[in-house]
Design a protein around this motif. Structure first.
Motif, PDB file in Angstrom:
ATOM      1  N   ALA A 300       0.852  -1.194   0.000  1.00 12.53           N
ATOM      2  CA  ALA A 300       0.000   0.000   0.000  1.00 12.53           C
ATOM      3  C   ALA A 300       0.886   1.241   0.000  1.00 12.53           C
ATOM      4  CB  ALA A 300      -0.909  -0.004   1.222  1.00 12.53           C
ATOM      5  N   PRO A 301       0.424   2.320  -0.606  1.00 22.36           N
ATOM      6  CA  PRO A 301       1.218   3.563  -0.562  1.00 22.36           C
ATOM      7  C   PRO A 301       1.337   4.065   0.864  1.00 22.36           C
ATOM      8  CG  PRO A 301      -0.980   3.980  -1.436  1.00 22.36           C
ATOM      9  CD  PRO A 301      -0.836   2.493  -1.345  1.00 22.36           C
ATOM     10  N   THR A 302       2.417   4.746   1.134  1.00 24.68           N
ATOM     11  CA  THR A 302       2.604   5.328   2.468  1.00 24.68           C
ATOM     12  C   THR A 302       1.714   6.557   2.627  1.00 24.68           C
ATOM     13  OG1 THR A 302       4.387   6.798   1.744  1.00 24.68           O
ATOM     14  CG2 THR A 302       5.003   4.552   2.438  1.00 24.68           C
ATOM     15  N   ASP A 303       1.518   6.975   3.862  1.00 25.05           N
ATOM     16  CA  ASP A 303       0.749   8.198   4.115  1.00 25.05           C
ATOM     17  C   ASP A 303       1.401   9.395   3.422  1.00 25.05           C
ATOM     18  OD1 ASP A 303      -1.070   6.809   5.627  1.00 25.05           O
ATOM     19  OD2 ASP A 303      -0.184   7.377   7.565  1.00 25.05           O
ATOM     20  N   ALA A 304       2.716   9.408   3.414  1.00 24.16           N
ATOM     21  CA  ALA A 304       3.423  10.522   2.777  1.00 24.16           C
ATOM     22  C   ALA A 304       3.161  10.542   1.274  1.00 24.16           C
ATOM     23  CB  ALA A 304       4.930  10.411   3.047  1.00 24.16           C
ATOM     24  N   GLN A 305       3.161   9.372   0.638  1.00 23.86           N
ATOM     25  CA  GLN A 305       2.870   9.306  -0.794  1.00 23.86           C
ATOM     26  C   GLN A 305       1.447   9.778  -1.081  1.00 23.86           C
ATOM     27  OE1 GLN A 305       3.989   5.094  -1.250  1.00 23.86           O
ATOM     28  NE2 GLN A 305       5.413   5.712  -2.881  1.00 23.86           N
ATOM     29  N   LEU A 306       0.493   9.319  -0.271  1.00 24.86           N
ATOM     30  CA  LEU A 306      -0.902   9.707  -0.483  1.00 24.86           C
ATOM     31  C   LEU A 306      -1.091  11.197  -0.241  1.00 24.86           C
ATOM     32  CD1 LEU A 306      -3.800   8.985  -1.102  1.00 24.86           C
ATOM     33  CD2 LEU A 306      -4.115   8.361   1.298  1.00 24.86           C
ATOM     34  N   ASN A 307      -0.516  11.713   0.822  1.00 23.05           N
ATOM     35  CA  ASN A 307      -0.659  13.144   1.108  1.00 23.05           C
ATOM     36  C   ASN A 307      -0.058  13.995  -0.006  1.00 23.05           C
ATOM     37  OD1 ASN A 307      -1.920  12.581   3.535  1.00 23.05           O
ATOM     38  ND2 ASN A 307      -0.032  12.720   4.745  1.00 23.05           N
ATOM     39  N   SER A 308       1.072  13.557  -0.531  1.00 24.38           N
ATOM     40  CA  SER A 308       1.708  14.280  -1.634  1.00 24.38           C
ATOM     41  C   SER A 308       0.833  14.260  -2.877  1.00 24.38           C
ATOM     42  CB  SER A 308       3.074  13.663  -1.936  1.00 24.38           C
ATOM     43  OG  SER A 308       3.680  14.301  -3.042  1.00 24.38           O
ATOM     44  N   ALA A 309       0.206  13.116  -3.146  1.00 24.27           N
ATOM     45  CA  ALA A 309      -0.665  12.998  -4.321  1.00 24.27           C
ATOM     46  C   ALA A 309      -1.895  13.882  -4.181  1.00 24.27           C
ATOM     47  CB  ALA A 309      -1.072  11.540  -4.528  1.00 24.27           C
ATOM     48  N   VAL A 310      -2.473  13.918  -2.984  1.00 26.20           N
ATOM     49  CA  VAL A 310      -3.647  14.772  -2.751  1.00 26.20           C
ATOM     50  C   VAL A 310      -3.266  16.234  -2.925  1.00 26.20           C
ATOM     51  CG1 VAL A 310      -5.320  15.556  -1.032  1.00 26.20           C
ATOM     52  CG2 VAL A 310      -4.799  13.121  -1.241  1.00 26.20           C
ATOM     53  N   ALA A 311      -2.126  16.626  -2.386  1.00 26.49           N
ATOM     54  CA  ALA A 311      -1.681  18.019  -2.505  1.00 26.49           C
ATOM     55  C   ALA A 311      -1.430  18.388  -3.968  1.00 26.49           C
ATOM     56  CB  ALA A 311      -0.411  18.230  -1.682  1.00 26.49           C
ATOM     57  N   ALA A 312      -0.817  17.482  -4.715  1.00 27.71           N
ATOM     58  CA  ALA A 312      -0.534  17.759  -6.123  1.00 27.71           C
ATOM     59  C   ALA A 312      -1.828  17.899  -6.917  1.00 27.71           C
ATOM     60  CB  ALA A 312       0.334  16.647  -6.712  1.00 27.71           C
ATOM     61  N   MET A 313      -2.812  17.038  -6.640  1.00 29.77           N
ATOM     62  CA  MET A 313      -4.083  17.131  -7.363  1.00 29.77           C
ATOM     63  C   MET A 313      -4.827  18.402  -6.953  1.00 29.77           C
ATOM     64  SD  MET A 313      -5.977  15.980  -9.674  1.00 29.77           S
ATOM     65  CE  MET A 313      -5.027  14.473  -9.972  1.00 29.77           C
ATOM     66  N   SER A 314      -4.741  18.769  -5.696  1.00 28.84           N
ATOM     67  CA  SER A 314      -5.364  20.007  -5.242  1.00 28.84           C
ATOM     68  C   SER A 314      -4.776  21.200  -5.985  1.00 28.84           C
ATOM     69  CB  SER A 314      -5.176  20.164  -3.732  1.00 28.84           C
ATOM     70  OG  SER A 314      -5.732  21.375  -3.281  1.00 28.84           O
ATOM     71  N   ASP A 315      -3.458  21.210  -6.171  1.00 31.37           N
ATOM     72  CA  ASP A 315      -2.811  22.292  -6.916  1.00 31.37           C
ATOM     73  C   ASP A 315      -3.279  22.314  -8.364  1.00 31.37           C
ATOM     74  OD1 ASP A 315      -1.401  23.140  -4.718  1.00 31.37           O
ATOM     75  OD2 ASP A 315       0.437  22.059  -5.233  1.00 31.37           O
ATOM     76  N   ARG A 316      -3.398  21.142  -8.983  1.00 29.66           N
ATOM     77  CA  ARG A 316      -3.836  21.071 -10.380  1.00 29.66           C
ATOM     78  C   ARG A 316      -5.260  21.595 -10.547  1.00 29.66           C
ATOM     79  NH1 ARG A 316      -3.139  15.341 -13.051  1.00 29.66           N
ATOM     80  NH2 ARG A 316      -3.986  16.537 -14.802  1.00 29.66           N
ATOM     81  N   MET A 317      -6.111  21.302  -9.549  1.00 27.01           N
ATOM     82  CA  MET A 317      -7.513  21.702  -9.643  1.00 27.01           C
ATOM     83  C   MET A 317      -7.754  23.097  -9.081  1.00 27.01           C
ATOM     84  SD  MET A 317      -9.401  18.066  -8.775  1.00 27.01           S
ATOM     85  CE  MET A 317     -10.953  18.526  -9.555  1.00 27.01           C
ATOM     86  N   GLY A 318      -6.749  23.667  -8.407  1.00 26.28           N
ATOM     87  CA  GLY A 318      -6.852  25.028  -7.901  1.00 26.28           C
ATOM     88  C   GLY A 318      -7.738  25.188  -6.693  1.00 26.28           C
ATOM     89  N   GLN A 319      -7.957  24.110  -5.939  1.00 27.93           N
ATOM     90  CA  GLN A 319      -8.769  24.202  -4.730  1.00 27.93           C
ATOM     91  C   GLN A 319      -8.513  22.980  -3.850  1.00 27.93           C
ATOM     92  OE1 GLN A 319     -13.002  24.072  -5.941  1.00 27.93           O
ATOM     93  NE2 GLN A 319     -12.199  23.594  -7.956  1.00 27.93           N
ATOM     94  N   PRO A 320      -8.738  23.107  -2.545  1.00 31.21           N
ATOM     95  CA  PRO A 320      -8.531  21.969  -1.650  1.00 31.21           C
ATOM     96  C   PRO A 320      -9.546  20.861  -1.923  1.00 31.21           C
ATOM     97  CG  PRO A 320      -9.526  23.809  -0.475  1.00 31.21           C
ATOM     98  CD  PRO A 320      -9.140  24.322  -1.824  1.00 31.21           C
ATOM     99  N   LEU A 321      -9.157  19.642  -1.544  1.00 29.46           N
ATOM    100  CA  LEU A 321     -10.013  18.484  -1.796  1.00 29.46           C
ATOM    101  C   LEU A 321     -10.512  17.910  -0.476  1.00 29.46           C
ATOM    102  CD1 LEU A 321      -7.901  16.641  -4.532  1.00 29.46           C
ATOM    103  CD2 LEU A 321      -9.674  18.380  -4.851  1.00 29.46           C
TER     104      LEU A 321
END
Length: 328
Positions: A300-321
Motif C-alpha cells: 500500500a502507498p505510504t501516508d506521505a505518498q498519499l498526502n503528496s498525491a492529494v496536494a498535487a491534485m489540489s494544486d492542479r484543480m486550484g482548490q482543496p479536496l
C-alpha cells in the motif's frame, strides 16, 4: 419523424420534436442520397457509442453520397464539428474523396434521406445490435494490422484533472512496467496506432475509460482484459457488458475503491472524482486473473505518498479536496 430521435437512456429521447423551420428560399440543397447519422458528439467516447450508432445501415441502404448529422453545438464552421473525427471515418474506409460528412448549421433540403435505428449506445444499448457489431468488426481498422506489445496498461495519468481518475496512478504504472507491461496513453497516438496496439495486445489492464469502447470493437477474442473501477459512477458496467458481448467472455472486474476525493465545499460530480485504490487488493485480483505472475505482491502507498498525491491534485484543480469514504 420518430426514427430521427436520438437516445441515451431507455426513459426517452434526448432530442426534442422540432418546430418546422421557416421557409428559406436560399436553403442549401443536398443532392443525392444521404444516411441520417443522428447527433454528432465531439467527445471520443460518446462519438464512438452514439454518433456511430447508425453506420451499420451502410450495409443495407445501398449507395449513399454521405452522412448528415445533427450538430450538437452551433459553430461558425460546421467542419469544426467533425474534422478531428475524419481519421475514424477513414479507418472505416469512408474517406473524404468518395464520402461526404455534413453537420449543417442552417436548414438544408435533402433530396433523399435514409433513416435507420441506432444500433449502439450506452446503458441498455451498449451490447449493440448484431448488424452493428458485424459492420464495425468487418470495417473498423480493416487496413491496419496488429503492431505493438503483448501486454499493455491503458493509463489516464496524462489526461486533464477534470476528467477524473485515481490518485497515484503513476505508482500503478511503475508496478505494471516492472511486470513487463507497456504503459499506453491513447490520446498521445493517432487512431491507426491505437487500433494497431489494441489488435496486437494479448493482455490489457485499464481503469474504466472511454478508450475501452474502441478496444472492445477490435481486439482478438483471445485477448484477456482486466478493468479497474475508478470511482462512484457505474460506467464500468457498460465496459463489462460491451466486452462480454463483443468478445464472447467477460473481462476481469476489479473493485478496489477505498474512497474518492473531490473539491471541498462543492457538490460531488461523479465523473470528476479522484479515487484512492486498495493497491494490495488490485494486485491480488490481477494475480488471480492471470495478469501478474503468481507470488506478486504490492505494498500500500505510504501516508506521505498519499498526502503528496492529494496536494498535487489540489494544486492542479486550484482548490482543496475533501474525502468521501467508500463507494457511494
Amino acid at each position: 419523424m420518430p426514427e430521427g430521435h436520438c437516445f441515451r437512456y431507455a426513459a426517452g429521447p434526448i432530442t426534442l420534436e422540432p418546430h418546422a423551420p421557416e421557409a428559406v428560399d436560399t436553403a442549401e440543397r443536398l443532392e443525392g442520397r444521404w444516411l441520417y447519422g443522428g447527433l454528432l458528439y465531439g467527445h471520443f467516447g460518446h462519438f464512438l457509442c452514439e454518433t456511430t450508432s447508425r453506420l451499420w445501415a451502410l450495409d443495407h441502404v445501398g449507395e449513399v453520397d454521405g452522412i448528415v448529422f445533427l450538430p450538437k453545438n452551433q459553430m461558425t464552421h460546421e467542419r469544426r464539428h467533425f474534422r478531428h473525427h475524419l481519421p475514424f471515418f477513414a479507418a472505416m474506409g469512408l474517406t473524404e474523396d468518395r464520402f461526404q460528412i455534413r453537420a449543417p448549421q442552417a436548414p438544408v433540403v435533402i433530396e433523399e434521406l435514409a433513416l435507420a435505428e441506432p444500433g449502439f449506445g450506452i446503458g441498455d444499448m451498449i451490447e449493440g445490435r448484431p448488424d452493428f457489431r458485424a459492420f464495425m468488426q468487418a470495417n473498423l481498422g480493416r487496413d491496419v494490422g496488429p503492431d505493438g506489445p503483448e501486454n499493455i496498461y491503458i493509463s489516464r495519468s496524462q489526461l486533464p484533472s477534470k476528467r477524473g481518475s485515481v490518485l497515484l496512478e503513476t505508482l500503478i504504472e511503475k508496478r505494471m512496467e516492472d511486470a513487463g507491461y507497456t504503459v499506453f496513453h491513447p490520446q498521445n497516438h493517432d487512431l491507426a496506432v491505437q487500433i494497431a496496439t489494441y489488435k496486437a495486445a494479448r493482455r490489457i489492464v485499464s481503469l474504466d475509460a472511454s478508450s475501452l469502447h474502441l478496444a472492445a470493437m477490435i481486439i482478438s477474442p483471445e485477448t484477456r482484459v482486466a478493468i479497474l473501477n475508478r470511482g462512484p459512477t457505474n460506467n464500468i458496467d457498460d465496459y463489462i457488458a460491451q466486452f462480454t458481448r463483443w468478445q464472447g467472455r467477460a473481462p476481469t472486474r476489479i473493485e478496489a475503491v477505498k474512497g474518492v476525493w473531490y473539491p471541498e465545499g462543492r457538490r460531488l460530480k461523479k465523473r470528476e472524482t479522484h479515487a484512492t485504490l486498495d493497491l494490495p487488493l488490485v494486485c491480488k485480483a490481477l494475480v488471480a486473473g492471470g495478469f501478474l505472475p503468481k507470488g506478486t505482491t504490492w505494498r500500500a502507498p505510504t501516508d506521505a505518498q498519499l498526502n503528496s498525491a492529494v496536494a498535487a491534485m489540489s494544486d492542479r484543480m486550484g482548490q482543496p479536496l475533501q474525502f468521501l469514504s467508500g463507494k457511494k
